[in-house]
Design a protein around this motif. Structure first.
Motif, mmCIF file in Angstrom:
data_model
loop_
_atom_site.group_PDB
_atom_site.id
_atom_site.type_symbol
_atom_site.label_atom_id
_atom_site.label_comp_id
_atom_site.label_asym_id
_atom_site.label_seq_id
_atom_site.Cartn_x
_atom_site.Cartn_y
_atom_site.Cartn_z
ATOM 1 N N HIS A 91 0.855 -1.187 0.000
ATOM 2 C CA HIS A 91 0.000 0.000 0.000
ATOM 3 C C HIS A 91 0.889 1.234 0.000
ATOM 4 C CE1 HIS A 91 -3.123 2.856 0.871
ATOM 5 N NE2 HIS A 91 -2.435 3.275 1.927
ATOM 6 N N LEU A 92 0.740 2.049 -1.019
ATOM 7 C CA LEU A 92 1.515 3.274 -1.120
ATOM 8 C C LEU A 92 0.588 4.447 -0.844
ATOM 9 C CD1 LEU A 92 3.549 2.408 -4.311
ATOM 10 C CD2 LEU A 92 4.273 2.222 -1.943
ATOM 11 N N ALA A 96 4.131 8.630 -1.397
ATOM 12 C CA ALA A 96 4.683 7.713 -2.394
ATOM 13 C C ALA A 96 4.092 8.000 -3.770
ATOM 14 C CB ALA A 96 4.416 6.269 -1.994
ATOM 15 N N GLU A 97 2.788 8.266 -3.816
ATOM 16 C CA GLU A 97 2.158 8.574 -5.107
ATOM 17 C C GLU A 97 2.643 9.910 -5.657
ATOM 18 O OE1 GLU A 97 0.500 6.563 -6.982
ATOM 19 O OE2 GLU A 97 0.504 4.985 -5.464
ATOM 20 N N ARG A 100 6.079 9.169 -7.048
ATOM 21 C CA ARG A 100 5.987 8.427 -8.306
ATOM 22 C C ARG A 100 5.646 9.373 -9.464
ATOM 23 N NH1 ARG A 100 4.027 3.025 -9.257
ATOM 24 N NH2 ARG A 100 3.005 3.076 -7.242
ATOM 25 N N THR A 121 9.036 0.031 -6.166
ATOM 26 C CA THR A 121 8.122 -0.128 -5.034
ATOM 27 C C THR A 121 8.864 0.029 -3.716
ATOM 28 O OG1 THR A 121 6.815 -1.635 -6.384
ATOM 29 C CG2 THR A 121 6.380 -1.638 -4.029
ATOM 30 N N LEU A 124 9.589 3.729 -3.233
ATOM 31 C CA LEU A 124 8.387 4.482 -2.877
ATOM 32 C C LEU A 124 7.932 4.174 -1.451
ATOM 33 C CD1 LEU A 124 6.382 4.241 -6.211
ATOM 34 C CD2 LEU A 124 7.713 6.172 -5.361
ATOM 35 N N ALA A 125 8.051 2.926 -1.025
ATOM 36 C CA ALA A 125 7.684 2.566 0.355
ATOM 37 C C ALA A 125 8.608 3.263 1.356
ATOM 38 C CB ALA A 125 7.744 1.055 0.531
ATOM 39 N N GLU A 128 7.612 6.930 1.509
ATOM 40 C CA GLU A 128 6.361 7.080 2.280
ATOM 41 C C GLU A 128 6.640 7.043 3.781
ATOM 42 O OE1 GLU A 128 2.356 7.572 3.060
ATOM 43 O OE2 GLU A 128 3.298 7.641 1.093
#
Length: 182
Positions: A91-92, A96-97, A100, A121, A124-125, A128
């Protein structure tokens, strides 16, 4: 290249000589191609495939480079069957979004490198998690410096809510400029 067996110049500068008069650099016409007579294209491909297999058996690769690649035939060419590495579902969140979208729009090479290596991923994790910690710590430090306490929350909840929202927005702005868009 090809040579023209008829010595008549073309009628226009862009006109090419008739197809039957073309001769290829190996001395054969286009229909004969440059491979030995009596051998079909598929026989040539099979022979090359067998030679590659024999060379791979003589010199096996070791370690991380021993990845087996399979091929498929497409329009007479061998095309490798390439697949992206599998990544776990994570779950981002908001940060994170945002990261991205920034990488995809402004840092395309880094985005492509992370994606093809399978580390997007993970990156991004990590962003976050780091962004959430930074926001929480910054809000706590700024609240302490501004005197926004639980006593203020009990006496004047609307003022406390307004001050905390201002502090949170300031902290998010710092995180976005320092971590996400950098």
């Amino acid at each position: 290249m090809f040579t023209n067996s008829t010595h008549r110049p073309p009628s226009t500068p862009w006109a090419s000589p008739p197809a039957t008069s073309r001769r290829w650099g190996c001395g054969r016409s286009a229909a004969q191609s440059c491979r030995p007579s009596g051998i079909s294209f598929l026989q040539t491909v099979k022979k090359a495939d067998m030679m590659t297999t024999q060379n791979n058996m003589k010199h096996p690769m070791k370690g991380a480079n021993s990845m087996e690649v399979t091929y498929r035939m497409q329009n007479g060419f061998q095309v490798p069957n390439l697949m992206m590495p599998s990544v776990p579902e994570v779950h981002l969140g908001k940060y994170a979004e945002l990261r991205r979208a920034y990488l995809k729009k402004r840092r395309r090479v880094l985005y492509t490198n992370l994606k093809t290596s399978g580390k997007l991923t993970e990156h991004l994790a990590e962003i976050e998690q780091t962004a959430r910690k930074m926001v929480e710590q910054t809000v706590a430090q700024m609240a302490k410096a501004e005197g926004v306490t639980e006593a203020l929350k009990a006496t004047d909840p609307l003022r406390w809510t307004g001050l905390m929202n201002n502090l949170r927005h300031s902290a998010e702005e710092l995180v976005l400029s320092d971590l996400i868009y950098n």
